[in-house]
Design a protein around this motif. Sequence first.
Motif, short mmCIF file in Angstrom:
data_model
loop_
_atom_site.label_atom_id
_atom_site.label_comp_id
_atom_site.label_asym_id
_atom_site.label_seq_id
_atom_site.Cartn_x
_atom_site.Cartn_y
_atom_site.Cartn_z
N ASP A 36 132.84 107.32 92.71
CA ASP A 36 131.52 106.71 92.79
C ASP A 36 131.46 105.54 93.77
O ASP A 36 130.37 105.15 94.19
N LEU A 37 132.60 104.96 94.13
CA LEU A 37 132.61 103.80 95.00
C LEU A 37 132.45 104.23 96.45
O LEU A 37 133.00 105.26 96.88
N ASP A 38 131.69 103.46 97.21
CA ASP A 38 131.49 103.74 98.63
C ASP A 38 132.84 103.70 99.35
O ASP A 38 133.57 102.72 99.26
N PRO A 39 133.21 104.79 100.07
CA PRO A 39 134.53 104.78 100.75
C PRO A 39 134.67 103.65 101.75
O PRO A 39 135.76 103.08 101.89
N GLU A 40 133.60 103.32 102.43
CA GLU A 40 133.68 102.23 103.40
C GLU A 40 133.92 100.90 102.71
O GLU A 40 134.69 100.06 103.20
N PHE A 41 133.27 100.69 101.55
CA PHE A 41 133.49 99.44 100.81
C PHE A 41 134.90 99.39 100.23
O PHE A 41 135.54 98.33 100.21
N LYS A 42 135.42 100.53 99.76
CA LYS A 42 136.78 100.55 99.23
C LYS A 42 137.78 100.28 100.34
O LYS A 42 138.79 99.58 100.12
N ARG A 43 137.54 100.83 101.53
CA ARG A 43 138.42 100.56 102.66
C ARG A 43 138.39 99.07 103.02
O ARG A 43 139.41 98.48 103.40
N PHE A 44 137.22 98.47 102.90
CA PHE A 44 137.09 97.03 103.17
C PHE A 44 137.91 96.22 102.18
O PHE A 44 138.58 95.25 102.56
N LEU A 45 137.90 96.60 100.90
CA LEU A 45 138.64 95.85 99.90
C LEU A 45 140.15 95.96 100.08
O LEU A 45 140.89 95.02 99.80
N LEU A 46 140.61 97.12 100.56
CA LEU A 46 142.06 97.34 100.66
C LEU A 46 142.65 96.85 101.97
O LEU A 46 143.87 96.95 102.16
N GLU A 47 141.83 96.36 102.89
CA GLU A 47 142.38 95.81 104.13
C GLU A 47 143.09 94.49 103.85
O GLU A 47 142.59 93.66 103.08
N PRO A 48 144.27 94.27 104.43
CA PRO A 48 145.01 93.03 104.12
C PRO A 48 144.25 91.76 104.46
O PRO A 48 144.40 90.76 103.76
N ARG A 49 143.44 91.78 105.49
CA ARG A 49 142.71 90.56 105.85
C ARG A 49 141.63 90.22 104.85
O ARG A 49 141.11 89.10 104.85
N ASN A 50 141.23 91.17 103.98
CA ASN A 50 140.19 90.94 102.98
C ASN A 50 140.78 90.74 101.59
O ASN A 50 140.13 91.06 100.58
N LEU A 51 142.00 90.21 101.53
CA LEU A 51 142.65 89.99 100.23
C LEU A 51 141.86 89.00 99.38
O LEU A 51 141.73 89.17 98.17
N ARG A 52 141.29 87.96 99.99
CA ARG A 52 140.52 86.98 99.24
C ARG A 52 139.29 87.61 98.59
O ARG A 52 138.96 87.30 97.44
N SER A 53 138.63 88.51 99.29
CA SER A 53 137.45 89.18 98.72
C SER A 53 137.85 90.07 97.55
O SER A 53 137.14 90.13 96.54
N LEU A 54 138.98 90.77 97.66
CA LEU A 54 139.44 91.61 96.55
C LEU A 54 139.78 90.76 95.33
O LEU A 54 139.46 91.13 94.19
N GLN A 55 140.42 89.62 95.54
CA GLN A 55 140.73 88.75 94.40
C GLN A 55 139.46 88.20 93.75
O GLN A 55 139.36 88.15 92.51
N THR A 56 138.49 87.82 94.56
CA THR A 56 137.23 87.32 94.01
C THR A 56 136.53 88.39 93.18
O THR A 56 135.97 88.11 92.12
N LEU A 57 136.56 89.63 93.65
CA LEU A 57 135.89 90.72 92.92
C LEU A 57 136.58 90.98 91.59
O LEU A 57 135.91 91.19 90.57
N LEU A 58 137.91 90.99 91.56
CA LEU A 58 138.63 91.28 90.32
C LEU A 58 138.49 90.14 89.31
O LEU A 58 138.33 90.38 88.10
#
Length: 459
Positions: free
Chosen positions: A89-111
Amino acid sequence: MDRRFGGVSALLLLPLLAFAAALPHRSPSNSTGGGQINSNSVLVALLDSHYTELAELVEKALLLQTLEDAVGRHNLTIFAPRNEALERDLDPEFKRFLLEPRNLRSLQTLLLFHIVPTRLGSHQWPHAESAPARHPTLGSDPVHLSVARSSGLRAVDTAEVVRPDDVVRPDGVIHGIQGLLIPRAVQEDFNRRRSLRSISAILPEGAPEVDPRTHRLKKPASPAPAGSPPALPIYDAMAPGPSLAPAPAPGPDGPRGHFHGEALVKDFIHTLLHYGGYNEMADILVNLTSLAVEMGRLVSEGYVLTVLAPNDEAMAKLTTDQLSEPGAPEQIVYYHIIPEYQTEESMYNAVRRFGKVRYDTLRLPHKMVAQEADGSVKFGQGDGSAYLFDPDIYTDGRISVQGIDGVLFPPEETTAASTTAAEKKVVKVVAKPRRGKLMEVACSMLGAFGQHSHFSSCQ
Protein backbone atom coordinates in the motif's frame (compact mmCIF):
# COMPACT_ATOMS: atom_id res chain seq x y z
CA MET A 1 8.99 7.55 76.15
CA ASP A 2 12.01 7.50 73.83
CA ARG A 3 12.32 4.06 72.16
CA ARG A 4 15.57 2.99 70.56
CA PHE A 5 16.10 0.62 67.59
CA GLY A 6 19.63 -0.68 67.26
CA GLY A 7 20.97 2.22 69.32
CA VAL A 8 19.17 4.86 67.17
CA SER A 9 16.38 6.97 68.57
CA ALA A 10 12.91 6.65 66.95
CA LEU A 11 12.65 10.46 66.80
CA LEU A 12 15.68 10.46 64.47
CA LEU A 13 14.22 7.69 62.23
CA LEU A 14 10.97 9.53 61.47
CA PRO A 15 12.57 12.21 59.20
CA LEU A 16 14.57 9.52 57.36
CA LEU A 17 11.44 7.42 56.72
CA ALA A 18 9.55 10.45 55.47
CA PHE A 19 12.40 11.32 53.07
CA ALA A 20 12.52 7.73 51.77
CA ALA A 21 8.76 7.75 51.16
CA ALA A 22 9.11 10.95 49.11
CA LEU A 23 11.59 9.32 46.72
CA PRO A 24 10.14 8.21 43.31
CA HIS A 25 9.21 4.55 43.18
CA ARG A 26 10.75 2.44 40.37
CA SER A 27 9.18 -0.74 39.12
CA PRO A 28 11.28 -3.91 39.28
CA SER A 29 11.28 -4.19 35.49
CA ASN A 30 13.02 -0.82 35.11
CA SER A 31 15.51 -1.19 37.92
CA THR A 32 18.21 -2.88 35.89
CA GLY A 33 19.62 0.44 34.65
CA GLY A 34 21.97 1.05 31.81
CA GLY A 35 19.18 0.81 29.17
CA GLN A 36 18.89 -2.98 29.60
CA ILE A 37 15.52 -4.66 29.04
CA ASN A 38 14.20 -8.09 29.95
CA SER A 39 12.63 -10.72 27.69
CA ASN A 40 9.11 -9.66 28.68
CA SER A 41 9.55 -6.13 27.36
CA VAL A 42 7.28 -4.56 24.76
CA LEU A 43 10.33 -3.79 22.62
CA VAL A 44 11.27 -7.49 22.46
CA ALA A 45 7.65 -8.28 21.63
CA LEU A 46 7.74 -5.79 18.74
CA LEU A 47 10.89 -7.35 17.25
CA ASP A 48 9.41 -10.87 17.57
CA SER A 49 5.83 -10.04 16.53
CA HIS A 50 4.14 -10.30 13.13
CA TYR A 51 4.91 -6.62 12.46
CA THR A 52 8.13 -7.62 10.71
CA GLU A 53 8.22 -4.71 8.25
CA LEU A 54 8.08 -2.15 11.07
CA ALA A 55 10.75 -4.04 13.03
CA GLU A 56 13.07 -3.98 9.97
CA LEU A 57 12.56 -0.24 9.59
CA VAL A 58 13.42 0.27 13.27
CA GLU A 59 16.67 -1.62 12.78
CA LYS A 60 17.53 0.27 9.59
CA ALA A 61 16.83 3.59 11.31
CA LEU A 62 19.33 2.71 14.13
CA LEU A 63 16.68 3.32 16.80
CA LEU A 64 17.15 0.23 18.95
CA GLN A 65 19.30 1.99 21.54
CA THR A 66 16.91 4.96 21.65
CA LEU A 67 13.92 2.71 22.27
CA GLU A 68 15.80 0.72 24.92
CA ASP A 69 16.51 3.95 26.80
CA ALA A 70 12.86 5.01 26.44
CA VAL A 71 11.60 1.67 27.80
CA GLY A 72 13.99 2.00 30.73
CA ARG A 73 12.45 5.37 31.69
CA HIS A 74 8.71 4.89 31.18
CA ASN A 75 6.04 2.72 29.56
CA LEU A 76 5.43 2.95 25.81
CA THR A 77 2.48 2.77 23.46
CA ILE A 78 3.42 1.67 19.94
CA PHE A 79 1.09 2.09 16.97
CA ALA A 80 2.31 -0.61 14.53
CA PRO A 81 1.15 -0.57 10.86
CA ARG A 82 0.27 -3.82 9.13
CA ASN A 83 2.89 -5.47 6.93
CA GLU A 84 0.63 -4.98 3.90
CA ALA A 85 0.59 -1.23 4.52
CA LEU A 86 4.39 -1.11 4.26
CA GLU A 87 4.80 -3.68 1.45
CA ARG A 88 2.03 -3.01 -1.10
CA ASP A 89 0.00 0.00 0.00
CA LEU A 90 2.94 2.38 0.47
CA ASP A 91 4.02 4.57 -2.44
CA PRO A 92 7.21 2.99 -3.90
CA GLU A 93 8.76 6.38 -4.46
CA PHE A 94 8.10 7.40 -0.84
CA LYS A 95 9.49 4.09 0.44
CA ARG A 96 12.61 4.58 -1.68
CA PHE A 97 12.94 8.05 -0.17
CA LEU A 98 12.79 6.65 3.37
CA LEU A 99 15.41 3.98 2.72
CA GLU A 100 17.99 6.33 1.21
CA PRO A 101 20.93 6.81 3.62
CA ARG A 102 20.82 10.58 3.33
CA ASN A 103 17.18 10.55 4.58
CA LEU A 104 17.95 8.69 7.81
CA ARG A 105 16.69 11.62 9.91
CA SER A 106 13.31 11.58 8.14
CA LEU A 107 12.96 7.82 8.71
CA GLN A 108 13.73 8.23 12.41
CA THR A 109 11.21 11.06 12.72
CA LEU A 110 8.51 8.95 11.06
CA LEU A 111 9.09 5.91 13.30
CA LEU A 112 9.23 7.94 16.53
CA PHE A 113 5.90 9.48 15.49
CA HIS A 114 4.35 6.01 16.09
CA ILE A 115 5.52 5.77 19.74
CA VAL A 116 3.88 7.54 22.71
CA PRO A 117 5.87 7.62 26.01
CA THR A 118 2.72 6.74 27.97
CA ARG A 119 0.73 3.55 28.41
CA LEU A 120 -2.55 3.95 26.52
CA GLY A 121 -4.90 0.99 26.56
CA SER A 122 -7.95 0.63 24.35
CA HIS A 123 -10.18 1.70 27.25
CA GLN A 124 -8.39 5.07 27.44
CA TRP A 125 -9.64 6.32 24.07
CA PRO A 126 -11.89 9.38 24.28
CA HIS A 127 -15.65 9.08 23.85
CA ALA A 128 -17.26 9.57 20.47
CA GLU A 129 -18.91 12.79 21.62
CA SER A 130 -15.74 14.31 23.03
CA ALA A 131 -12.93 16.03 21.12
CA PRO A 132 -9.86 14.04 19.96
CA ALA A 133 -7.27 13.48 22.68
CA ARG A 134 -3.81 14.88 21.97
CA HIS A 135 -0.75 12.91 23.12
CA PRO A 136 2.94 13.76 22.61
CA THR A 137 5.18 11.23 20.86
CA LEU A 138 8.90 10.53 20.92
CA GLY A 139 9.07 12.60 17.75
CA SER A 140 8.39 16.27 17.28
CA ASP A 141 4.66 16.03 16.40
CA PRO A 142 1.81 14.77 18.62
CA VAL A 143 -0.85 12.22 17.67
CA HIS A 144 -4.62 12.58 18.13
CA LEU A 145 -6.83 9.73 19.32
CA SER A 146 -10.48 9.77 18.26
CA VAL A 147 -13.55 7.58 17.93
CA ALA A 148 -15.94 7.71 14.97
CA ARG A 149 -19.48 8.61 15.98
CA SER A 150 -21.22 6.49 13.36
CA SER A 151 -19.19 3.28 13.54
CA GLY A 152 -17.50 3.63 16.92
CA LEU A 153 -14.12 2.63 15.47
CA ARG A 154 -10.97 3.91 17.13
CA ALA A 155 -8.47 5.91 15.07
CA VAL A 156 -5.01 7.46 15.45
CA ASP A 157 -4.89 10.58 13.29
CA THR A 158 -6.00 9.18 9.88
CA ALA A 159 -5.22 5.50 10.57
CA GLU A 160 -7.87 3.13 11.87
CA VAL A 161 -6.99 0.87 14.82
CA VAL A 162 -7.64 -2.64 13.51
CA ARG A 163 -6.10 -4.65 16.38
CA PRO A 164 -6.39 -2.81 19.70
CA ASP A 165 -4.29 -4.17 22.57
CA ASP A 166 -2.63 -6.62 20.18
CA VAL A 167 0.46 -7.05 22.37
CA VAL A 168 0.35 -6.21 26.10
CA ARG A 169 3.47 -6.24 28.26
CA PRO A 170 4.32 -4.83 31.71
CA ASP A 171 6.18 -1.88 30.19
CA GLY A 172 3.93 -1.08 27.22
CA VAL A 173 1.26 -2.01 24.72
CA ILE A 174 1.15 -2.38 20.90
CA HIS A 175 -1.93 -1.44 18.84
CA GLY A 176 -2.20 -2.62 15.22
CA ILE A 177 -3.25 0.18 12.86
CA GLN A 178 -4.43 0.19 9.25
CA GLY A 179 -1.77 2.37 7.63
CA LEU A 180 1.39 4.34 8.17
CA LEU A 181 1.36 7.62 10.10
CA ILE A 182 3.31 10.32 8.26
CA PRO A 183 4.22 13.48 10.18
CA ARG A 184 4.06 16.81 8.43
CA ALA A 185 7.82 17.40 8.57
CA VAL A 186 8.56 14.14 6.74
CA GLN A 187 5.90 14.83 4.11
CA GLU A 188 7.30 18.29 3.45
CA ASP A 189 10.84 16.92 3.19
CA PHE A 190 9.68 14.30 0.69
CA ASN A 191 7.85 16.89 -1.42
CA ARG A 192 10.89 19.14 -1.40
CA ARG A 193 13.23 16.36 -2.52
CA ARG A 194 10.82 15.20 -5.21
CA SER A 195 10.41 18.68 -6.66
CA LEU A 196 14.19 19.23 -6.70
CA ARG A 197 14.70 15.87 -8.41
CA SER A 198 12.14 16.67 -11.08
CA ILE A 199 13.74 20.05 -11.71
CA SER A 200 17.25 18.59 -11.96
CA ALA A 201 16.06 15.88 -14.36
CA ILE A 202 14.86 18.36 -17.00
CA LEU A 203 17.20 18.39 -19.97
CA PRO A 204 18.15 21.72 -21.53
CA GLU A 205 16.22 22.50 -24.70
CA GLY A 206 17.48 24.40 -27.70
CA ALA A 207 15.84 27.24 -29.56
CA PRO A 208 12.54 26.44 -31.30
CA GLU A 209 12.83 25.34 -34.91
CA VAL A 210 10.98 27.09 -37.75
CA ASP A 211 9.56 25.15 -40.67
CA PRO A 212 11.01 26.81 -43.83
CA ARG A 213 7.95 25.89 -45.90
CA THR A 214 5.26 27.37 -43.64
CA HIS A 215 7.45 29.77 -41.60
CA ARG A 216 5.80 28.44 -38.44
CA LEU A 217 7.24 26.84 -35.37
CA LYS A 218 7.64 23.10 -35.55
CA LYS A 219 5.54 21.29 -32.98
CA PRO A 220 7.48 18.97 -30.70
CA ALA A 221 6.76 15.29 -30.95
CA SER A 222 4.11 14.00 -28.59
CA PRO A 223 5.45 11.91 -25.69
CA ALA A 224 5.34 8.18 -26.29
CA PRO A 225 3.10 6.17 -23.95
CA ALA A 226 4.67 3.80 -21.44
CA GLY A 227 5.70 0.50 -22.99
CA SER A 228 5.69 1.70 -26.60
CA PRO A 229 8.61 0.62 -28.82
CA PRO A 230 11.53 3.08 -28.99
CA ALA A 231 11.71 5.50 -31.91
CA LEU A 232 15.45 4.96 -32.51
CA PRO A 233 16.70 1.80 -34.19
CA ILE A 234 18.37 -0.59 -31.81
CA TYR A 235 21.73 -0.13 -33.59
CA ASP A 236 21.72 3.58 -32.69
CA ALA A 237 21.10 2.72 -29.04
CA MET A 238 23.96 0.23 -28.81
CA ALA A 239 27.26 1.19 -27.28
CA PRO A 240 29.97 2.14 -29.80
CA GLY A 241 32.84 -0.23 -30.49
CA PRO A 242 33.08 -3.85 -29.33
CA SER A 243 31.08 -3.09 -26.16
CA LEU A 244 34.14 -2.92 -23.91
CA ALA A 245 32.74 0.21 -22.24
CA PRO A 246 28.96 0.60 -22.54
CA ALA A 247 27.81 4.13 -23.23
CA PRO A 248 25.87 5.88 -20.45
CA ALA A 249 22.11 5.72 -20.81
CA PRO A 250 19.01 6.22 -18.65
CA GLY A 251 18.59 3.46 -16.11
CA PRO A 252 15.37 1.71 -15.01
CA ASP A 253 14.18 4.89 -13.28
CA GLY A 254 14.93 7.16 -16.23
CA PRO A 255 12.37 8.88 -18.45
CA ARG A 256 12.26 5.94 -20.87
CA GLY A 257 12.95 3.19 -18.35
CA HIS A 258 9.57 1.45 -18.48
CA PHE A 259 11.21 -1.95 -17.89
CA HIS A 260 13.81 -3.05 -15.37
CA GLY A 261 16.24 -4.49 -17.91
CA GLU A 262 19.02 -5.30 -15.46
CA ALA A 263 16.70 -7.52 -13.41
CA LEU A 264 15.42 -9.31 -16.53
CA VAL A 265 18.95 -9.99 -17.80
CA LYS A 266 19.98 -11.25 -14.36
CA ASP A 267 16.96 -13.57 -14.32
CA PHE A 268 17.70 -15.12 -17.70
CA ILE A 269 21.40 -15.63 -16.84
CA HIS A 270 20.40 -17.36 -13.59
CA THR A 271 17.99 -19.48 -15.63
CA LEU A 272 20.85 -20.51 -17.95
CA LEU A 273 22.94 -21.56 -14.96
CA HIS A 274 20.11 -23.52 -13.33
CA TYR A 275 19.09 -25.11 -16.64
CA GLY A 276 22.57 -26.58 -17.07
CA GLY A 277 24.76 -26.95 -20.11
CA TYR A 278 25.06 -23.20 -20.87
CA ASN A 279 27.66 -22.08 -18.35
CA GLU A 280 30.12 -20.94 -21.05
CA MET A 281 27.56 -18.59 -22.62
CA ALA A 282 26.74 -17.10 -19.21
CA ASP A 283 30.45 -16.70 -18.46
CA ILE A 284 31.02 -14.78 -21.71
CA LEU A 285 28.09 -12.44 -21.02
CA VAL A 286 29.12 -11.64 -17.44
CA ASN A 287 32.88 -12.13 -17.05
CA LEU A 288 34.55 -12.09 -20.46
CA THR A 289 32.53 -9.14 -21.82
CA SER A 290 30.16 -6.46 -20.56
CA LEU A 291 27.33 -7.53 -22.85
CA ALA A 292 25.04 -8.33 -19.92
CA VAL A 293 25.14 -4.67 -18.87
CA GLU A 294 24.46 -3.47 -22.40
CA MET A 295 21.57 -5.91 -22.86
CA GLY A 296 20.04 -4.67 -19.61
CA ARG A 297 20.33 -1.09 -20.83
CA LEU A 298 18.66 -1.91 -24.15
CA VAL A 299 15.77 -3.75 -22.48
CA SER A 300 15.31 -0.86 -20.03
CA GLU A 301 14.77 1.48 -22.97
CA GLY A 302 12.07 -0.75 -24.47
CA TYR A 303 13.91 -3.00 -26.92
CA VAL A 304 13.23 -6.74 -27.16
CA LEU A 305 15.88 -9.43 -27.77
CA THR A 306 16.06 -13.08 -28.78
CA VAL A 307 19.29 -14.82 -27.74
CA LEU A 308 20.45 -17.98 -29.54
CA ALA A 309 22.61 -19.56 -26.84
CA PRO A 310 25.12 -22.24 -27.92
CA ASN A 311 25.52 -25.04 -25.39
CA ASP A 312 28.77 -25.90 -23.65
CA GLU A 313 29.67 -28.65 -26.14
CA ALA A 314 29.45 -26.19 -29.03
CA MET A 315 31.43 -23.53 -27.18
CA ALA A 316 34.18 -26.05 -26.41
CA LYS A 317 34.84 -26.42 -30.18
CA LEU A 318 35.91 -22.78 -30.53
CA THR A 319 39.60 -22.44 -31.25
CA THR A 320 42.05 -20.00 -29.71
CA ASP A 321 42.35 -18.12 -33.00
CA GLN A 322 38.60 -17.48 -33.05
CA LEU A 323 38.67 -15.91 -29.58
CA SER A 324 42.07 -14.21 -29.54
CA GLU A 325 41.24 -11.24 -31.77
CA PRO A 326 40.22 -8.04 -29.91
CA GLY A 327 36.44 -7.87 -29.67
CA ALA A 328 35.97 -11.41 -31.05
CA PRO A 329 33.76 -12.67 -28.16
CA GLU A 330 31.50 -9.64 -28.53
CA GLN A 331 31.16 -10.13 -32.29
CA ILE A 332 30.33 -13.80 -31.83
CA VAL A 333 27.59 -13.04 -29.30
CA TYR A 334 26.28 -10.11 -31.39
CA TYR A 335 25.64 -12.53 -34.26
CA HIS A 336 23.56 -14.71 -31.90
CA ILE A 337 21.24 -11.88 -30.77
CA ILE A 338 18.14 -11.09 -32.86
CA PRO A 339 16.49 -7.70 -32.18
CA GLU A 340 13.04 -9.30 -32.19
CA TYR A 341 11.01 -11.30 -29.70
CA GLN A 342 10.74 -14.81 -31.13
CA THR A 343 9.76 -18.07 -29.50
CA GLU A 344 10.24 -21.60 -30.74
CA GLU A 345 6.65 -21.70 -32.01
CA SER A 346 6.83 -18.39 -33.88
CA MET A 347 10.14 -19.26 -35.60
CA TYR A 348 8.96 -22.75 -36.56
CA ASN A 349 5.71 -21.41 -38.00
CA ALA A 350 7.68 -18.83 -40.01
CA VAL A 351 10.08 -21.34 -41.56
CA ARG A 352 7.25 -23.76 -42.30
CA ARG A 353 5.33 -21.04 -44.12
CA PHE A 354 8.08 -19.13 -45.92
CA GLY A 355 10.83 -21.74 -46.26
CA LYS A 356 13.87 -19.62 -45.46
CA VAL A 357 13.66 -16.65 -43.11
CA ARG A 358 16.38 -14.04 -42.67
CA TYR A 359 16.54 -12.44 -39.23
CA ASP A 360 18.48 -9.27 -38.46
CA THR A 361 21.25 -9.59 -35.88
CA LEU A 362 23.06 -7.05 -33.74
CA ARG A 363 26.13 -7.66 -35.88
CA LEU A 364 25.51 -5.44 -38.88
CA PRO A 365 25.11 -6.09 -41.78
CA HIS A 366 25.01 -9.85 -41.27
CA LYS A 367 21.69 -11.68 -41.08
CA MET A 368 20.72 -15.01 -39.57
CA VAL A 369 19.22 -17.54 -42.00
CA ALA A 370 16.68 -19.97 -40.56
CA GLN A 371 14.90 -22.87 -42.27
CA GLU A 372 12.90 -25.94 -41.39
CA ALA A 373 14.81 -29.21 -41.06
CA ASP A 374 13.88 -32.51 -39.42
CA GLY A 375 10.88 -31.01 -37.67
CA SER A 376 12.96 -28.28 -36.06
CA VAL A 377 14.53 -24.93 -36.93
CA LYS A 378 18.03 -24.91 -38.44
CA PHE A 379 20.13 -21.76 -38.37
CA GLY A 380 22.96 -21.08 -40.78
CA GLN A 381 23.99 -23.02 -43.88
CA GLY A 382 26.23 -25.96 -44.68
CA ASP A 383 28.68 -27.26 -42.11
CA GLY A 384 28.35 -24.14 -39.97
CA SER A 385 24.67 -24.69 -39.18
CA ALA A 386 23.06 -25.31 -35.80
CA TYR A 387 19.72 -26.74 -34.74
CA LEU A 388 17.26 -25.40 -32.18
CA PHE A 389 18.19 -27.83 -29.41
CA ASP A 390 16.54 -26.49 -26.20
CA PRO A 391 13.48 -24.36 -27.05
CA ASP A 392 12.17 -21.56 -24.84
CA ILE A 393 14.73 -21.79 -22.03
CA TYR A 394 13.63 -18.32 -20.90
CA THR A 395 10.70 -16.19 -22.16
CA ASP A 396 9.35 -13.17 -20.31
CA GLY A 397 7.91 -11.01 -23.10
CA ARG A 398 11.09 -8.90 -23.43
CA ILE A 399 13.91 -11.46 -23.63
CA SER A 400 13.72 -14.89 -25.28
CA VAL A 401 16.52 -17.44 -24.94
CA GLN A 402 16.68 -20.41 -27.33
CA GLY A 403 19.35 -23.10 -26.93
CA ILE A 404 21.22 -24.26 -30.06
CA ASP A 405 23.82 -26.99 -30.59
CA GLY A 406 26.43 -25.01 -32.49
CA VAL A 407 28.28 -21.69 -32.70
CA LEU A 408 27.23 -19.71 -35.77
CA PHE A 409 29.36 -17.46 -37.96
CA PRO A 410 28.34 -15.22 -40.86
CA PRO A 411 28.51 -16.95 -44.26
CA GLU A 412 31.06 -14.41 -45.56
CA GLU A 413 33.51 -15.42 -42.87
CA THR A 414 32.92 -19.12 -43.53
CA THR A 415 33.56 -18.62 -47.26
CA ALA A 416 36.71 -16.58 -46.59
CA ALA A 417 38.05 -19.28 -44.26
CA SER A 418 37.45 -22.04 -46.83
CA THR A 419 39.05 -19.93 -49.57
CA THR A 420 42.14 -19.40 -47.44
CA ALA A 421 42.41 -23.13 -46.85
CA ALA A 422 42.01 -23.86 -50.56
CA GLU A 423 44.77 -21.43 -51.50
CA LYS A 424 47.22 -23.37 -49.39
CA LYS A 425 46.79 -26.44 -51.63
CA VAL A 426 48.88 -26.03 -54.83
CA VAL A 427 47.45 -28.04 -57.73
CA LYS A 428 49.09 -28.06 -61.22
CA VAL A 429 46.49 -27.71 -63.95
CA VAL A 430 47.34 -28.10 -67.71
CA ALA A 431 45.25 -25.80 -69.89
CA LYS A 432 43.85 -27.20 -73.12
CA PRO A 433 44.13 -25.07 -76.30
CA ARG A 434 40.81 -23.73 -77.46
CA ARG A 435 39.93 -23.47 -81.13
CA GLY A 436 38.49 -20.31 -82.50
CA LYS A 437 34.98 -19.94 -83.75
CA LEU A 438 36.10 -19.46 -87.38
CA MET A 439 38.08 -22.76 -87.38
CA GLU A 440 35.05 -24.66 -86.08
CA VAL A 441 32.90 -23.30 -88.90
CA ALA A 442 35.52 -24.22 -91.55
CA CYS A 443 35.86 -27.78 -90.28
CA SER A 444 32.12 -28.24 -90.26
CA MET A 445 31.92 -27.08 -93.92
CA LEU A 446 34.76 -29.39 -94.99
CA GLY A 447 33.11 -32.24 -93.12
CA ALA A 448 29.99 -31.71 -95.22
CA PHE A 449 32.09 -32.29 -98.38
CA GLY A 450 34.01 -35.22 -96.85
CA GLN A 451 37.43 -33.52 -96.96
CA HIS A 452 38.11 -32.60 -93.32
CA SER A 453 40.51 -35.54 -93.01
CA HIS A 454 43.07 -33.69 -95.21
CA PHE A 455 43.53 -31.00 -92.54
CA SER A 456 45.33 -31.84 -89.28
CA SER A 457 43.56 -29.04 -87.44
CA CYS A 458 40.22 -30.75 -87.95
CA GLN A 459 41.49 -34.15 -86.64
